[in-house]
Design a protein around this motif. Sequence first.
Motif, PDB file in Angstrom:
ATOM      1  N   TYR A  86       0.854  -1.175   0.000  1.00  0.00           N
ATOM      2  CA  TYR A  86       0.000   0.000   0.000  1.00  0.00           C
ATOM      3  C   TYR A  86       0.896   1.233   0.000  1.00  0.00           C
ATOM      4  CZ  TYR A  86       1.133  -0.421   4.980  1.00  0.00           C
ATOM      5  OH  TYR A  86       1.803  -0.549   6.170  1.00  0.00           O
ATOM      6  N   GLU A  87       0.326   2.370  -0.338  1.00  0.00           N
ATOM      7  CA  GLU A  87       1.091   3.605  -0.363  1.00  0.00           C
ATOM      8  C   GLU A  87       1.585   3.950   1.045  1.00  0.00           C
ATOM      9  OE1 GLU A  87       0.561   8.276  -1.792  1.00  0.00           O
ATOM     10  OE2 GLU A  87      -1.050   6.821  -2.108  1.00  0.00           O
ATOM     11  N   GLY A  88       2.867   4.189   1.169  1.00  0.00           N
ATOM     12  CA  GLY A  88       3.446   4.507   2.471  1.00  0.00           C
ATOM     13  C   GLY A  88       4.014   3.300   3.203  1.00  0.00           C
ATOM     14  N   LEU A  89       3.926   2.116   2.610  1.00  0.00           N
ATOM     15  CA  LEU A  89       4.512   0.923   3.229  1.00  0.00           C
ATOM     16  C   LEU A  89       6.011   1.129   3.422  1.00  0.00           C
ATOM     17  CD1 LEU A  89       4.272  -2.109   4.085  1.00  0.00           C
ATOM     18  CD2 LEU A  89       4.705  -2.680   1.685  1.00  0.00           C
ATOM     19  N   ASP A  90       6.493   0.853   4.648  1.00  0.00           N
ATOM     20  CA  ASP A  90       7.914   1.031   4.914  1.00  0.00           C
ATOM     21  C   ASP A  90       8.560  -0.278   5.328  1.00  0.00           C
ATOM     22  OD1 ASP A  90       6.979   0.640   7.461  1.00  0.00           O
ATOM     23  OD2 ASP A  90       7.344   2.684   8.150  1.00  0.00           O
ATOM     24  N   GLN A  91       9.876  -0.218   5.515  1.00  0.00           N
ATOM     25  CA  GLN A  91      10.637  -1.427   5.816  1.00  0.00           C
ATOM     26  C   GLN A  91      10.180  -2.083   7.117  1.00  0.00           C
ATOM     27  OE1 GLN A  91      14.893  -1.122   5.516  1.00  0.00           O
ATOM     28  NE2 GLN A  91      14.797   0.399   3.870  1.00  0.00           N
ATOM     29  N   SER A  92       9.918  -1.270   8.146  1.00  0.00           N
ATOM     30  CA  SER A  92       9.567  -1.844   9.445  1.00  0.00           C
ATOM     31  C   SER A  92       8.261  -2.631   9.373  1.00  0.00           C
ATOM     32  CB  SER A  92       9.472  -0.737  10.502  1.00  0.00           C
ATOM     33  OG  SER A  92       8.439   0.176  10.187  1.00  0.00           O
ATOM     34  N   SER A  93       7.315  -2.152   8.583  1.00  0.00           N
ATOM     35  CA  SER A  93       6.042  -2.863   8.462  1.00  0.00           C
ATOM     36  C   SER A  93       6.194  -4.151   7.663  1.00  0.00           C
ATOM     37  CB  SER A  93       5.002  -1.966   7.782  1.00  0.00           C
ATOM     38  OG  SER A  93       4.772  -0.792   8.527  1.00  0.00           O
ATOM     39  N   TRP A  98      10.413  -4.053  16.670  1.00  0.00           N
ATOM     40  CA  TRP A  98      10.651  -4.467  18.051  1.00  0.00           C
ATOM     41  C   TRP A  98       9.355  -4.331  18.827  1.00  0.00           C
ATOM     42  CZ3 TRP A  98      14.787  -7.148  18.948  1.00  0.00           C
ATOM     43  CH2 TRP A  98      15.930  -6.925  18.192  1.00  0.00           C
ATOM     44  N   ASN A  99       9.150  -5.244  19.750  1.00  0.00           N
ATOM     45  CA  ASN A  99       7.965  -5.198  20.595  1.00  0.00           C
ATOM     46  C   ASN A  99       8.195  -4.159  21.690  1.00  0.00           C
ATOM     47  OD1 ASN A  99       5.837  -5.673  22.381  1.00  0.00           O
ATOM     48  ND2 ASN A  99       5.762  -7.856  21.878  1.00  0.00           N
ATOM     49  N   TYR A 100       7.840  -2.912  21.346  1.00  0.00           N
ATOM     50  CA  TYR A 100       8.170  -1.791  22.241  1.00  0.00           C
ATOM     51  C   TYR A 100       7.488  -1.906  23.600  1.00  0.00           C
ATOM     52  CZ  TYR A 100       9.962   0.219  17.922  1.00  0.00           C
ATOM     53  OH  TYR A 100      10.656   0.433  16.752  1.00  0.00           O
ATOM     54  N   ARG A 137       7.870  -9.576  10.572  1.00  0.00           N
ATOM     55  CA  ARG A 137       6.900  -9.182   9.565  1.00  0.00           C
ATOM     56  C   ARG A 137       7.097 -10.093   8.349  1.00  0.00           C
ATOM     57  NH1 ARG A 137       3.818  -7.575  13.226  1.00  0.00           N
ATOM     58  NH2 ARG A 137       4.105  -5.471  14.079  1.00  0.00           N
ATOM     59  N   PRO A 138       6.242 -10.014   7.341  1.00  0.00           N
ATOM     60  CA  PRO A 138       6.239 -11.033   6.276  1.00  0.00           C
ATOM     61  C   PRO A 138       7.589 -11.324   5.620  1.00  0.00           C
ATOM     62  CG  PRO A 138       4.276  -9.696   6.097  1.00  0.00           C
ATOM     63  CD  PRO A 138       5.104  -9.082   7.190  1.00  0.00           C
ATOM     64  N   LEU A 139       8.385 -10.305   5.312  1.00  0.00           N
ATOM     65  CA  LEU A 139       9.632 -10.562   4.592  1.00  0.00           C
ATOM     66  C   LEU A 139      10.640 -11.325   5.436  1.00  0.00           C
ATOM     67  CD1 LEU A 139      10.155  -7.203   2.645  1.00  0.00           C
ATOM     68  CD2 LEU A 139       9.062  -9.318   1.870  1.00  0.00           C
ATOM     69  N   LEU A 140      10.768 -10.960   6.698  1.00  0.00           N
ATOM     70  CA  LEU A 140      11.685 -11.681   7.581  1.00  0.00           C
ATOM     71  C   LEU A 140      11.180 -13.093   7.850  1.00  0.00           C
ATOM     72  CD1 LEU A 140      14.225 -11.701   9.313  1.00  0.00           C
ATOM     73  CD2 LEU A 140      12.891 -10.727  11.193  1.00  0.00           C
ATOM     74  N   ASP A 186       8.488   4.012  -4.907  1.00  0.00           N
ATOM     75  CA  ASP A 186       9.759   3.633  -5.525  1.00  0.00           C
ATOM     76  C   ASP A 186      10.800   3.230  -4.488  1.00  0.00           C
ATOM     77  OD1 ASP A 186       8.633   4.253  -7.949  1.00  0.00           O
ATOM     78  OD2 ASP A 186       9.504   6.255  -8.068  1.00  0.00           O
ATOM     79  N   GLU A 187      10.813   3.919  -3.323  1.00  0.00           N
ATOM     80  CA  GLU A 187      11.818   3.627  -2.297  1.00  0.00           C
ATOM     81  C   GLU A 187      11.653   2.205  -1.762  1.00  0.00           C
ATOM     82  OE1 GLU A 187      10.006   6.340  -2.456  1.00  0.00           O
ATOM     83  OE2 GLU A 187      11.513   7.879  -2.857  1.00  0.00           O
ATOM     84  N   PHE A 188      10.398   1.801  -1.536  1.00  0.00           N
ATOM     85  CA  PHE A 188      10.186   0.453  -1.028  1.00  0.00           C
ATOM     86  C   PHE A 188      10.542  -0.575  -2.099  1.00  0.00           C
ATOM     87  CE2 PHE A 188       7.682  -3.384  -0.283  1.00  0.00           C
ATOM     88  CZ  PHE A 188       8.059  -3.664   1.023  1.00  0.00           C
TER      89      PHE A 188
END
Length: 290
Positions: A67-74, A79-81, A112-115, A136-138
Amino acid sequence: MKNREEIAQALAASGYIADGELATAISLMQLLRRPLLLEGEAGVGKTEVAKALAAAHATALIRLQCYEGLDQSSALYEWNYQRQLLAIQAHRGSDADAIEDQIFSEKYLLERPLLAAIRRDKPPVLLIDEIDRADDEFEAFLLELLSDFQVSIPELGTIKATTIPHVVLTSNGTRELSDALRRRCLYHYVDYPDVDREARIIMARIDGASASLSLQIARMVEGIRKEELRKVPGVAETLDWAAALVGLDVRDLHDAPETVHETLMCLLKTYEDKSRVTREVSERLLGKVA
């Protein structure tokens, strides 16, 4: 599953009727261990390919919905803050370095899914759905991950893939993808199925759908797709309509023209399209169905 015939049979057993080109693409995907990019209109069954592939391999399906705005952490890890804060409070007064070593350990890592996809003992199917919705960045970050299948977590170091997942990317074509991503992937365009294949899909997925009724439904849907619609019905809508007709005990479309028209709501999903496909239009299309 190695050759296209075996792959087509395995997918069919999982409820997906693949054409020869798609079966060949999956065969090469497995042979070359390359990601497979599936492009096509929404509703043609791209996501279902990954689901059927996971079922055929009897392995997990891990899905990353873009989705738009998806970042690496998601997509990768977090971390379970909350647990980290509780641990800090519980060990207040202890050595700071010891607390840091503890809270930045596997125990507090949220996959998350990739890891998750690269840490499974058995290669899963990693579905990166609607990659064209991400920015593009993602996409650039994803390209790096798909090249090396390893990730760097500053607090833990480099984590290399336990196994290489079967990677399927889908795109609806809402944004042009980079040449770098396309070069990295094998490519297949998924189109709406032809009448015969859509009839086979109906028979495979809908209990009680006879060969003759399935063929009539597929021909009717083909006619509706040729109308000037805002949202062309996909395979999922076809299956909904087929299930509705079977549930209403329709065995031949010509015997129930009123029911045929009234149930077109399963296919037509906008006010404009419902207004365009009038009773006269549905009767004209039904008249062309053998």
